[in-house]
Write a protein that holds these residues in place. Structure first.
Motif, PDB file in Angstrom:
ATOM      1  N   UNK A 129     -32.240  54.388  71.901  1.00 55.29           N
ATOM      2  CA  UNK A 129     -31.622  52.911  71.748  1.00 55.29           C
ATOM      3  C   UNK A 129     -32.384  52.729  69.947  1.00 55.29           C
ATOM      4  N   UNK A 130     -31.485  52.934  68.776  1.00 49.37           N
ATOM      5  CA  UNK A 130     -32.446  53.174  67.884  1.00 49.37           C
ATOM      6  C   UNK A 130     -32.213  51.499  66.964  1.00 49.37           C
ATOM      7  N   UNK A 131     -30.935  50.435  67.434  1.00 53.54           N
ATOM      8  CA  UNK A 131     -31.046  49.490  67.003  1.00 53.54           C
ATOM      9  C   UNK A 131     -30.633  48.436  67.508  1.00 53.54           C
ATOM     10  N   UNK A 132     -30.150  47.263  67.499  1.00 53.43           N
ATOM     11  CA  UNK A 132     -29.443  46.691  67.793  1.00 53.43           C
ATOM     12  C   UNK A 132     -28.001  46.182  67.187  1.00 53.43           C
ATOM     13  N   UNK A 133     -27.214  46.353  67.313  1.00 54.15           N
ATOM     14  CA  UNK A 133     -25.616  46.261  66.131  1.00 54.15           C
ATOM     15  C   UNK A 133     -24.842  44.997  66.430  1.00 54.15           C
ATOM     16  N   UNK A 134     -24.011  44.478  65.767  1.00 54.99           N
ATOM     17  CA  UNK A 134     -23.364  42.800  65.145  1.00 54.99           C
ATOM     18  C   UNK A 134     -24.133  41.864  65.811  1.00 54.99           C
ATOM     19  N   UNK A 135     -25.257  42.068  65.422  1.00 60.75           N
ATOM     20  CA  UNK A 135     -26.832  41.254  65.726  1.00 60.75           C
ATOM     21  C   UNK A 135     -26.192  39.679  66.374  1.00 60.75           C
ATOM     22  N   UNK A 136     -25.708  39.052  65.588  1.00 59.56           N
ATOM     23  CA  UNK A 136     -24.928  37.342  65.920  1.00 59.56           C
ATOM     24  C   UNK A 136     -24.809  37.551  67.564  1.00 59.56           C
TER      25      UNK A 136
ATOM     26  N   UNK B   2     -25.372  48.953  71.624  1.00 60.00           N
ATOM     27  CA  UNK B   2     -26.145  49.076  70.981  1.00 60.00           C
ATOM     28  C   UNK B   2     -26.179  50.398  70.029  1.00 60.00           C
ATOM     29  N   UNK B   3     -27.034  50.900  69.374  1.00 63.21           N
ATOM     30  CA  UNK B   3     -27.149  51.787  68.488  1.00 63.21           C
ATOM     31  C   UNK B   3     -27.783  52.685  68.763  1.00 63.21           C
TER      32      UNK B   3
ATOM     33  N   UNK C 101     -35.116  43.430  70.861  1.00 65.00           N
ATOM     34  CA  UNK C 101     -35.424  43.893  69.933  1.00 65.00           C
ATOM     35  C   UNK C 101     -36.376  45.154  70.187  1.00 65.00           C
ATOM     36  N   UNK C 102     -37.236  44.613  72.094  1.00 62.82           N
ATOM     37  CA  UNK C 102     -37.850  45.642  72.571  1.00 62.82           C
ATOM     38  C   UNK C 102     -37.161  46.905  72.597  1.00 62.82           C
ATOM     39  N   UNK C 103     -36.352  47.269  73.016  1.00 62.00           N
ATOM     40  CA  UNK C 103     -35.207  47.946  73.325  1.00 62.00           C
ATOM     41  C   UNK C 103     -35.239  49.290  72.899  1.00 62.00           C
ATOM     42  N   UNK C 104     -35.429  48.966  71.098  1.00 63.84           N
ATOM     43  CA  UNK C 104     -35.529  49.531  70.437  1.00 63.84           C
ATOM     44  C   UNK C 104     -36.551  50.523  70.310  1.00 63.84           C
ATOM     45  N   UNK C 105     -35.952  51.942  70.088  1.00 66.53           N
ATOM     46  CA  UNK C 105     -37.025  53.258  70.394  1.00 66.53           C
ATOM     47  C   UNK C 105     -37.077  53.390  71.774  1.00 66.53           C
ATOM     48  N   UNK C 106     -36.588  53.183  73.231  1.00 67.49           N
ATOM     49  CA  UNK C 106     -36.746  53.364  74.038  1.00 67.49           C
ATOM     50  C   UNK C 106     -35.212  54.542  74.705  1.00 67.49           C
TER      51      UNK C 106
END
Length: 512
Positions: A289-296, A336-337, A383-388
């Motif tokens: 997972x690189x980033x969270x998309x459409x954050x709102x 999820x990106x 945010x804690x999902x990023x890089x997992x």
């Protein structure tokens, strides 16, 4: 029968043409000035072989036929003229059109099932999005009502025009936007207010196809389009059944043990290979997972009947049962990106799977943000999902549209180290990537809560209104499409089955 011609055979070389047809669509074009009669009568004819042709009654002969022809009725018609089928928006692919005149003889036939009532010929998502598709022909489209934009009013030359943009899922997982103007927007509102609980399947007959901002969209023609909701027709029922069968064939994934699901049943693929699929499929992907998309927009509001809601005046309205709600139940819809060593993509995780991964309900995460009064923040747990790194079971949906950027629905995901290591042994794919960001665009869209302020968001419907306010009505219809909010996620995820978690609701006061 001798003397009766097929629609397919109509051409100007045949004398004394005679056909047996059903008028499957009839509308009038208004006269300018004070004339009580229409300028013309326009029709689409259908015969028992499925042939279609456009027919017109010009102004000079309107008075003769205005009370003689009805939509849905079958006739035997003879002695009519034939002309070339030209124009920007053609209702049929027939080379010619029919013109009724003073000699034309019209005889009403007894009701018969030999000529179909509607003659739908539904066009698929991939056909509409094929390169070079001819947009000069009106088409028939059927789809589930997946999203509704807020109704807007366009003021032009002292006249007000209501319009609404909807989303239709016309192939499983494939969404198209459609702009509805004037009476078509009113028809939509009437249906939404009817309390119909049978599901929203929309048929658009003779709808326009347009290329807007490099993607294919739909919009009603000025008068010729006809709209149906939950129509009991054989072809519509076949459409609904095709969705049901597909959902049933994939609905048991949640009951499969993790090791069997991730290692034995489905094929392992890279993200690049996902994008090379030529048929719908389900497969396994090992990705980070690189980033969270459409954050709102990592959540949506749900009604008590387990369907999605949309903003309606100062309340929320259920897309299925139609009830008005002052409070809604939040559910996850996280985009999820993700990335591996081959490519990057968007994976979408819905409520059931997200709760298992995050070990918290959507309400538990949303409460602190409500107390802060800022829903635009990304929750720390997300945010804690990023890089997992996770193993994902995802659905693949195919599109031939070169401008279509697909997303993939996550059916199941795990970060279990033993399963990941076993998967690596069976599928030696290198995924240790130094991700530096920017490979996937992070879109900023408006919140699902009307009136919520989101930094960087644009009101595209309002922006559209400002752009077209100075143009004429034909230009308005050509530029009617704007993005809308999705009403319903895929049916399996929009219904929460066996959910015994906290049912607390969030009451959201909307700005005035």
């Amino acid at each position: 029968m001798a003397g009766i011609h097929k629609i397919a055979d109509i051409n100007p070389t045949i004398d004394n043409l005679c056909v047996r047809i059903r008028v499957i669509r009839l509308w009038t074009l208004p006269s300018y000035g004070n004339s009580p009669l229409p300028y013309s009568i326009e029709m689409v004819w259908l015969d028992e072989d499925g042939g279609k042709i456009h027919a017109s009654v010009k102004k000079a002969f309107v008075s003769r036929f205005v009370n003689l022809l009805e939509e849905g009725i079958s006739y035997q018609i003879r002695y009519f003229g034939v002309g070339l089928n030209k124009g920007y928006f053609k209702t049929t692919h027939h080379e010619y059109v029919v013109n009724l005149n003073q000699r034309t003889d019209v005889h009403r036939l007894p009701e018969s099932s030999s000529i179909p009532r509607y003659g739908f010929k539904f066009v698929s998502f991939d056909t509409l999005n094929a390169p070079g598709y001819d947009c000069t022909y009106l088409v028939d489209v059927v789809g589930y009502l997946a999203g509704i934009g807020n109704e807007k009013t366009l003021e032009k030359d002292g006249k007000s025009t209501k319009y609404t943009v909807i989303e239709l899922e016309i192939d499983d997982g494939k969404i198209m936007e459609c702009a509805l103007f004037g009476n078509y927007a009113h028809e939509l509102n009437a249906f939404l207010g009817s309390g119909n609980k049978d599901g929203a399947v929309v048929v658009l007959q003779f709808v326009r196809v347009k290329l807007f901002n490099e993607k294919i969209v739909l919009q009603n023609s000025m008068y010729g389009t006809k709209m149906f909701f939950n129509l009991e027709d054989t072809t519509v029922i076949q459409f609904k059944n095709s969705f049901v069968r597909f959902e049933e064939s994939r609905a048991n994934i949640g009951g499969i043990p993790n090791e069997a699901a991730f290692l034995k049943i489905y094929q392992g693929k890279t993200i690049e290979q996902l994008k090379e699929f030529e048929t719908n499929s389900i497969c396994i992907v090992l990705a980070t997972i690189s980033h969270i998309m459409d954050t709102p927009d990592w959540w949506y509001g749900q009604c008590e009947c387990n369907r999605s809601t949309y903003a309606f005046t100062k309340t929320f309205k259920c897309s299925s049962c139609g009830r008005l709600l002052l409070s809604i139940t939040p559910r996850y819809r996280i985009k999820l990106g993700v990335i591996d060593d081959s490519d990057c993509a968007c994976f979408v995780v819905f409520d059931k799977e997200a709760k298992q991964v995050l070990e918290k309900s959507c309400v538990e995460i949303l409460d602190p943000l409500l107390l802060k009064g800022d829903l635009s923040d990304i929750p720390t747990l997300l945010l804690n999902l990023i890089d997992k790194t996770f193993l994902f079971i995802v659905e693949v949906q195919i599109s031939d549209n070169p401008h279509f950027s697909p997303s993939y629905k996550v059916k199941k995901m795990t970060d279990n180290v033993d399963l990941i290591n076993k998967f690596k042994e069976a599928h030696p794919i290198q995924i240790d990537v130094d991700y530096t960001g920017g490979l996937l665009p992070i879109s900023k869209t408006s919140s699902i809560i009307e009136g919520e302020k989101v930094k960087g968001a644009k009101n595209l419907l309002l922006e559209f209104s400002n752009e077209v306010a100075a143009s004429d009505e034909s230009e308005l219809l050509e530029n009617a499409i704007t993005p809308t909010k999705r009403l319903c996620s895929e049916s399996e995820e929009s219904k929460v089955e066996g959910d015994t978690s906290t049912s607390k609701k969030i009451k959201i006061e909307k700005e005035t």
